[in-house]
Design a protein around this motif. Structure first.
Motif, PDB file in Angstrom:
ATOM      1  N   ARG A   1       0.799  -1.331   0.040  1.00 12.11           N
ATOM      2  CA  ARG A   1       0.071   0.029  -0.085  1.00 12.11           C
ATOM      3  C   ARG A   1       0.794   1.124   0.177  1.00 12.11           C
ATOM      4  N   THR A   2       0.303   2.228  -0.594  1.00 10.14           N
ATOM      5  CA  THR A   2       1.200   3.609  -0.699  1.00 10.14           C
ATOM      6  C   THR A   2       0.746   4.345   0.700  1.00 10.14           C
ATOM      7  N   ALA A   3       1.782   5.333   0.932  1.00  9.89           N
ATOM      8  CA  ALA A   3       1.733   5.889   2.230  1.00  9.89           C
ATOM      9  C   ALA A   3       0.398   6.590   2.418  1.00  9.89           C
ATOM     10  N   ALA A   4      -0.374   7.312   1.185  1.00  6.94           N
ATOM     11  CA  ALA A   4      -1.676   7.900   1.188  1.00  6.94           C
ATOM     12  C   ALA A   4      -2.684   6.898   1.608  1.00  6.94           C
ATOM     13  N   GLN A   5      -2.635   5.852   1.368  1.00  5.74           N
ATOM     14  CA  GLN A   5      -3.520   4.445   1.335  1.00  5.74           C
ATOM     15  C   GLN A   5      -3.545   4.063   2.745  1.00  5.74           C
ATOM     16  N   LYS A   6      -2.278   3.849   3.229  1.00  7.07           N
ATOM     17  CA  LYS A   6      -1.826   3.784   4.816  1.00  7.07           C
ATOM     18  C   LYS A   6      -2.672   4.817   5.715  1.00  7.07           C
ATOM     19  N   ARG A   7      -2.413   6.068   5.359  1.00 10.34           N
ATOM     20  CA  ARG A   7      -2.957   7.054   6.209  1.00 10.34           C
ATOM     21  C   ARG A   7      -4.512   7.081   6.001  1.00 10.34           C
ATOM     22  N   ALA A   8      -5.257   6.831   4.928  1.00  6.49           N
ATOM     23  CA  ALA A   8      -6.519   6.658   4.780  1.00  6.49           C
ATOM     24  C   ALA A   8      -7.031   5.597   5.490  1.00  6.49           C
ATOM     25  N   GLN A   9      -6.512   4.471   5.699  1.00  4.00           N
ATOM     26  CA  GLN A   9      -6.646   3.244   6.452  1.00  4.00           C
ATOM     27  C   GLN A   9      -6.845   3.762   7.982  1.00  4.00           C
ATOM     28  N   ALA A  10      -5.689   4.177   8.360  1.00  2.00           N
ATOM     29  CA  ALA A  10      -5.531   4.947   9.636  1.00  2.00           C
ATOM     30  C   ALA A  10      -6.681   5.674  10.012  1.00  2.00           C
ATOM     31  N   LYS A  11      -7.093   6.467   9.147  1.00  2.00           N
ATOM     32  CA  LYS A  11      -8.009   7.563   9.394  1.00  2.00           C
ATOM     33  C   LYS A  11      -9.432   6.779   9.787  1.00  2.00           C
ATOM     34  N   ALA A  12      -9.776   5.819   8.769  1.00  2.00           N
ATOM     35  CA  ALA A  12     -10.955   5.126   8.902  1.00  2.00           C
ATOM     36  C   ALA A  12     -11.142   4.238  10.153  1.00  2.00           C
ATOM     37  N   GLU A  13     -10.044   4.153  10.676  1.00  2.00           N
ATOM     38  CA  GLU A  13      -9.904   3.115  12.013  1.00  2.00           C
ATOM     39  C   GLU A  13      -9.892   4.122  13.352  1.00  2.00           C
ATOM     40  N   TYR A  14      -9.853   5.393  13.172  1.00  2.00           N
ATOM     41  CA  TYR A  14      -9.931   6.328  14.482  1.00  2.00           C
ATOM     42  C   TYR A  14     -11.101   5.946  15.373  1.00  2.00           C
ATOM     43  N   ASP A  15     -10.937   5.772  16.673  1.00  2.00           N
ATOM     44  CA  ASP A  15     -11.885   5.263  17.404  1.00  2.00           C
ATOM     45  C   ASP A  15     -11.684   6.037  18.879  1.00  2.00           C
ATOM     46  N   ALA A  16     -12.050   7.209  19.109  1.00  2.00           N
ATOM     47  CA  ALA A  16     -11.768   7.882  20.433  1.00  2.00           C
ATOM     48  C   ALA A  16     -11.777   6.854  21.607  1.00  2.00           C
TER      49      ALA A  16
END
Length: 147
Positions: free
Chosen positions: A4-19
């Motif tokens: 995965r590209t860095a942008a794809q990794k950031r998008a995946q991490a963002k989708a998984e944010y759960d406070a």
């Protein structure tokens, strides 16, 4: 496994944010923006701290100098104001502009990201001001029952 590209990794991490998760980095941001000085600085720079607010209780967002912020935020220490402004600048919520005059003129202004948060904190500030009498009455009634 696909690379995965860095942008794809950031998008995946963002989708998984759960406070609600202890390891979620959004908890740090929630901790930062729940600070009273952050709320008041954002409100002041966003126009809600204007001595002459508009009809809806807010003025226009505008740059402010350090001394103006310090006067507006009654009770804030120089150290706390400086630390809070630096943290907000680091987070990209405000921008510090220094103009080479004698003495140097420094202003603080909300970024687009800061403006996007301003509406929420202005609403919380207004709610607190509108409901403080109710909260005080409830505290008094609660303490009377416990006495």
């Amino acid at each position: 496994m696909a690379t995965r590209t860095a942008a794809q990794k950031r998008a995946q991490a963002k989708a998984e944010y759960d406070a609600f998760l202890a390891v979620c980095p959004s908890r740090q941001l929630l901790d930062r923006i729940s600070d009273k000085w952050v709320t008041l600085i954002l409100c002041a720079l966003g126009g809600g701290g204007s001595p002459r607010p508009g009809p809806d209780g807010s003025g226009e967002p505008r740059p402010m100098r350090y001394s103006e912020l310090s006067r507006r935020l009654a009770g804030v220490s120089q150290k706390m104001l400086t630390q809070t402004l630096r943290s907000l600048e680091r987070d990209g919520l405000l921008i510090r502009t220094a103009v080479p005059t004698v003495p140097v003129t420094v202003t603080y202004e909300l970024t687009d990201l800061g403006l996007s948060l301003h509406g929420a904190v202005r609403t919380i500030k207004a709610w607190a001001e509108a409901h403080m009498d109710d909260v005080l009455a409830n505290r008094e009634a609660h303490d009377a029952r416990d006495a």
